[in-house]
Design a protein around this motif. Structure first.
Motif, mmCIF file in Angstrom:
data_model
loop_
_atom_site.group_PDB
_atom_site.id
_atom_site.type_symbol
_atom_site.label_atom_id
_atom_site.label_comp_id
_atom_site.label_asym_id
_atom_site.label_seq_id
_atom_site.Cartn_x
_atom_site.Cartn_y
_atom_site.Cartn_z
ATOM 1 N N VAL A 186 0.875 -1.133 -0.453
ATOM 2 C CA VAL A 186 0.190 -0.162 -0.184
ATOM 3 C C VAL A 186 1.176 1.728 -0.298
ATOM 4 O O VAL A 186 1.703 1.272 0.577
ATOM 5 C CB VAL A 186 -0.832 0.035 1.534
ATOM 6 N N ASP A 187 0.847 1.646 -0.876
ATOM 7 C CA ASP A 187 1.404 3.408 -0.327
ATOM 8 C C ASP A 187 1.490 3.767 0.407
ATOM 9 O O ASP A 187 0.247 4.521 1.025
ATOM 10 C CB ASP A 187 0.835 4.191 -2.183
ATOM 11 N N GLU A 188 2.248 5.248 0.873
ATOM 12 C CA GLU A 188 1.455 5.097 1.966
ATOM 13 C C GLU A 188 0.847 6.258 2.211
ATOM 14 O O GLU A 188 0.570 6.983 3.420
ATOM 15 C CB GLU A 188 3.187 6.040 3.177
ATOM 16 N N ARG A 189 0.934 7.104 1.174
ATOM 17 C CA ARG A 189 -0.187 8.455 0.609
ATOM 18 C C ARG A 189 -1.378 7.951 1.324
ATOM 19 O O ARG A 189 -1.863 9.135 1.275
ATOM 20 C CB ARG A 189 0.381 9.060 -0.694
ATOM 21 N N VAL A 190 -2.334 7.036 1.054
ATOM 22 C CA VAL A 190 -3.594 6.765 1.940
ATOM 23 C C VAL A 190 -3.087 5.644 3.177
ATOM 24 O O VAL A 190 -4.471 5.778 3.178
ATOM 25 C CB VAL A 190 -4.121 5.598 0.544
#
Length: 188
Positions: free
Chosen positions: A140-144
């Motif tokens: 999972v991309d940390e931005r979310v």
């Protein structure tokens, strides 16, 4: 009164899965698929036709990733379902996607989509078109992520397919707490 629609693949929600593979030449490919879901703790199953470039690729590479389509990339994700990698070999790039190689399987991760399931091929039945993959990792991309490091669905903004109306529907609002709200109905 109820209205009958007959035997149709009509369920809610139908996730919009973006299946990514590498071709023999190492070029990433992607397709849009809505018929799939979790079939075991570490297993996912989808219905994928045998004539897709993606099918050829995962049979050769024995791996694929599945990313969840989102609101921000809706047009790109829809495009990946409109054209065939057999006819448009650079459709991944034309959709505006870039890739990073998975650390776990021989398949690309779509950088623009926040959630990716990294899978090894378990089986594929050409007669039923059933693809079964072993879930090796979810990245999972940390931005979310929220402040506590949990995935925030309102930041992911995944979309689902509405087969009744041929539309995409945005997910994101919490309706209740799983494994808690029903306890009010328990006896004793």
């Amino acid at each position: 009164m109820r209205r009958n629609f007959g035997a149709k693949p009509y369920t809610y929600p139908q996730p919009v899965f973006m299946i990514a593979t590498y071709g023999e030449d190492g070029v990433p490919d992607v397709m849009n698929a809505a018929w799939g879901g979790i079939s075991n703790d570490t297993e996912i199953s989808l219905c994928i036709g045998a004539n897709h470039k993606t099918t050829e690729n995962f049979l050769k590479r024995r791996a694929f990733t599945i990313s969840m389509a989102d609101v921000e990339h809706l047009a790109a994700c829809d495009y990946a379902g409109l054209v065939s990698g057999n006819n448009v070999p650079d459709k991944f790039a034309r959709a505006g996607f870039t890739a990073s190689r998975s650390d776990f399987v021989d398949a690309p991760i779509i950088n623009e989509l926040a959630v990716a399931i990294e899978c090894r091929l378990i089986s594929y039945d050409e007669n039923t078109c059933r693809l079964v993959g072993e879930i090796v990792n979810v990245s999972v991309d940390e931005r979310v992520l929220d402040e506590a490091g949990n995935v925030d669905v309102s930041k992911v903004e995944p979309i689902t397919f509405d087969p009744f109306n041929n539309t995409y529907v945005r997910l994101g609002r919490v309706a209740g707490k799983a494994f808690k709200d029903g306890t009010t109905l328990k006896q004793g």
